[in-house]
Design a protein around this motif. Sequence first.
Motif, short mmCIF file in Angstrom:
data_model
loop_
_atom_site.label_atom_id
_atom_site.label_comp_id
_atom_site.label_asym_id
_atom_site.label_seq_id
_atom_site.Cartn_x
_atom_site.Cartn_y
_atom_site.Cartn_z
N TRP A 176 20.53 -2.90 -8.39
CA TRP A 176 20.05 -3.43 -6.90
C TRP A 176 20.21 -2.26 -6.13
N LEU A 177 20.77 -1.00 -6.32
CA LEU A 177 20.46 0.18 -5.56
C LEU A 177 19.31 0.91 -5.62
N LEU A 178 18.74 0.77 -6.74
CA LEU A 178 17.41 1.77 -7.00
C LEU A 178 16.22 0.75 -7.27
N ILE A 179 16.37 -0.42 -7.54
CA ILE A 179 14.93 -1.16 -7.69
C ILE A 179 14.67 -1.69 -6.05
N ARG A 180 13.43 -1.58 -5.87
CA ARG A 180 12.78 -2.31 -4.63
C ARG A 180 11.62 -2.64 -5.00
N VAL A 181 11.24 -3.75 -4.13
CA VAL A 181 9.83 -4.39 -4.14
C VAL A 181 8.78 -3.43 -3.81
N PRO A 182 7.67 -3.28 -4.12
CA PRO A 182 6.54 -2.35 -3.75
C PRO A 182 6.23 -2.66 -2.35
N PRO A 183 5.81 -1.80 -1.60
CA PRO A 183 5.37 -1.95 -0.11
C PRO A 183 3.96 -2.76 0.02
N GLU A 184 3.80 -3.42 0.76
CA GLU A 184 2.61 -4.40 0.93
C GLU A 184 1.42 -3.52 0.98
N GLY A 185 0.53 -3.96 -0.04
CA GLY A 185 -0.67 -3.27 -0.22
C GLY A 185 -0.62 -2.28 -1.30
N TRP A 186 0.42 -2.14 -2.02
CA TRP A 186 0.60 -1.07 -3.01
C TRP A 186 -0.24 -1.33 -4.40
N ARG A 187 -0.65 -0.45 -4.85
CA ARG A 187 -1.58 -0.69 -6.30
C ARG A 187 -1.42 0.73 -7.12
N PRO A 188 -1.32 0.40 -8.46
CA PRO A 188 -1.16 1.62 -9.39
C PRO A 188 -2.47 2.57 -9.20
N ALA A 189 -2.10 3.82 -9.39
CA ALA A 189 -3.18 5.07 -9.26
C ALA A 189 -4.21 4.56 -10.14
N GLY A 190 -5.47 4.68 -9.56
CA GLY A 190 -6.70 4.58 -10.25
C GLY A 190 -7.04 3.19 -10.41
N TRP A 191 -6.37 2.16 -9.94
CA TRP A 191 -6.78 0.79 -10.25
C TRP A 191 -7.38 0.07 -9.02
N ASP A 192 -8.60 -0.42 -9.00
CA ASP A 192 -8.94 -1.17 -7.91
C ASP A 192 -9.10 -3.01 -8.19
N PRO A 193 -8.23 -3.33 -7.35
CA PRO A 193 -8.38 -4.84 -7.73
C PRO A 193 -9.68 -5.51 -7.22
N ALA A 194 -10.46 -4.75 -6.52
CA ALA A 194 -11.93 -5.33 -6.10
C ALA A 194 -12.96 -5.23 -7.20
N SER A 195 -12.42 -4.39 -8.21
CA SER A 195 -13.16 -4.47 -9.45
C SER A 195 -13.00 -5.38 -10.63
N VAL A 196 -11.87 -6.24 -10.39
CA VAL A 196 -11.50 -7.24 -11.31
C VAL A 196 -11.94 -8.50 -10.53
N ARG A 197 -12.69 -9.21 -11.31
CA ARG A 197 -13.28 -10.63 -10.60
C ARG A 197 -12.19 -11.59 -11.01
N GLU A 198 -12.06 -12.50 -10.33
CA GLU A 198 -11.08 -13.70 -10.48
C GLU A 198 -11.56 -14.83 -11.49
N ARG A 199 -10.91 -14.86 -12.34
CA ARG A 199 -11.18 -15.58 -13.60
C ARG A 199 -10.60 -17.01 -13.47
N PRO A 200 -11.04 -18.06 -14.42
CA PRO A 200 -10.47 -19.42 -14.40
C PRO A 200 -9.35 -19.83 -14.14
N LEU A 201 -8.33 -18.92 -15.03
CA LEU A 201 -7.14 -19.31 -14.75
C LEU A 201 -6.26 -18.44 -13.91
N VAL A 202 -7.01 -17.26 -13.62
CA VAL A 202 -6.18 -16.31 -12.75
C VAL A 202 -6.72 -16.29 -11.41
N THR A 203 -5.68 -16.57 -10.75
CA THR A 203 -5.96 -16.67 -9.11
C THR A 203 -5.71 -15.73 -8.40
N VAL A 204 -6.52 -15.49 -7.19
CA VAL A 204 -5.95 -14.59 -6.12
C VAL A 204 -5.14 -15.13 -4.86
N ALA A 205 -5.14 -16.61 -5.20
CA ALA A 205 -4.57 -17.20 -3.93
C ALA A 205 -3.10 -17.25 -4.44
#
Length: 371
Positions: free
Chosen positions: A118-147
């Motif tokens: 609990w001293l070291l682990i934190r929730v990532p900041p709003e809008g954080w994403r892994p380096a080189g990964w663009d969520p816009a390049s991944v389309r929403e699939r039937p069972l994978v929601t962005v809602a």
Amino acid sequence: MLVATVCFAAGFLLAAAGVALGQYWLVVFGYGFLGGIGLGIGYISPVSTLIKWFPDRPGMATGLAIMGFGGGALIATPWSTAMLKAFGGTGPGAQAGGVADTFLVHGIGYAVFMSLGWLLIRVPPEGWRPAGWDPASVRERPLVTVANVSARNAVRTPQFWLLWVVLCFNVTAGIGILEQAEPMYRNFFQTSTQATMLAVAASGFVAILSLANMLGRFVWSSVSDAVGRKNIYRFYLGVGAILYVVLAVAGNGSKAVFLLCAMLILSFYGAGFATVPAYLRDLFGTYEVGAIHGRLLTAWSVAGVAGPFIVDFIVDRQKAAGLSGTALYGLSFRIMIGLLMVGFVCNELIKPVAAKFREAGVRTAPSREVA
């Protein structure tokens, strides 16, 4: 995670006081009730946090966390045994003080190591994403929601209860073998192995199943990122049912076949736990996935009672009827096959969550996996 640390460590400390004072109710309240609350919160919190750190690989993230939870027994069991022996809490002349000291050391030790979390682990900041990964390049699939869906609304959806049945029946099928592993091995091969060798082999069998359970949590859950959550549960449930058929028909004909089938079943059992948080994330988003996961784990509680009860009850009845060997487990295996098939059908019925249950204006990044 701070709450988990306080509850879990305090549970051990209260249990130590209960043993020292001769107050059994304090042991039950501390170790059972308060420690159980800490265990549950400590199980869920890292999982929901890791999902947010790895939006591109949620299956791998949850598999890694839950593998650690399952693998903890490999450390805790010999540690507890060694402390009980060192403090005189077991063996000839065992003293209650030795048990109290063991609880005390456990409580202090867990408080220290869990505090690192609990001293070291934190929730990532709003809008954080892994380096080189663009969520816009991944389309929403039937069972994978962005809602996103709140925990309150999630329990009102048929998807939640269908997944509840899937998890419950998958766990029931796995825990039925895990709980009876050693006597099952003895009964399957009692005529082909000497008694001493049989005892050693049975103990080794239990250890191998525990390893399969732990590794399955990471391996199969990681695979789900590539093949999709619905497909991987088709694999767990469908292949699991086939493996039970093989055990029932030819399990005692070959030790290698018996071991392979049992290992795969136990790996699916562990993987069912590890993959379900990512499945929930796909269906309901990350908004309150930890709270939803906690509600879904009631299926684990039911299965933890149902699985051993079904197998133990049937084995006792079969023994009373004069049966022995593999005949003790035939009916249990058929029941497990039926449960897995019901779970398979429920998984097939899972569809995207209706828009009316989604939170307005709250969206999450899509993940890379297929549906």
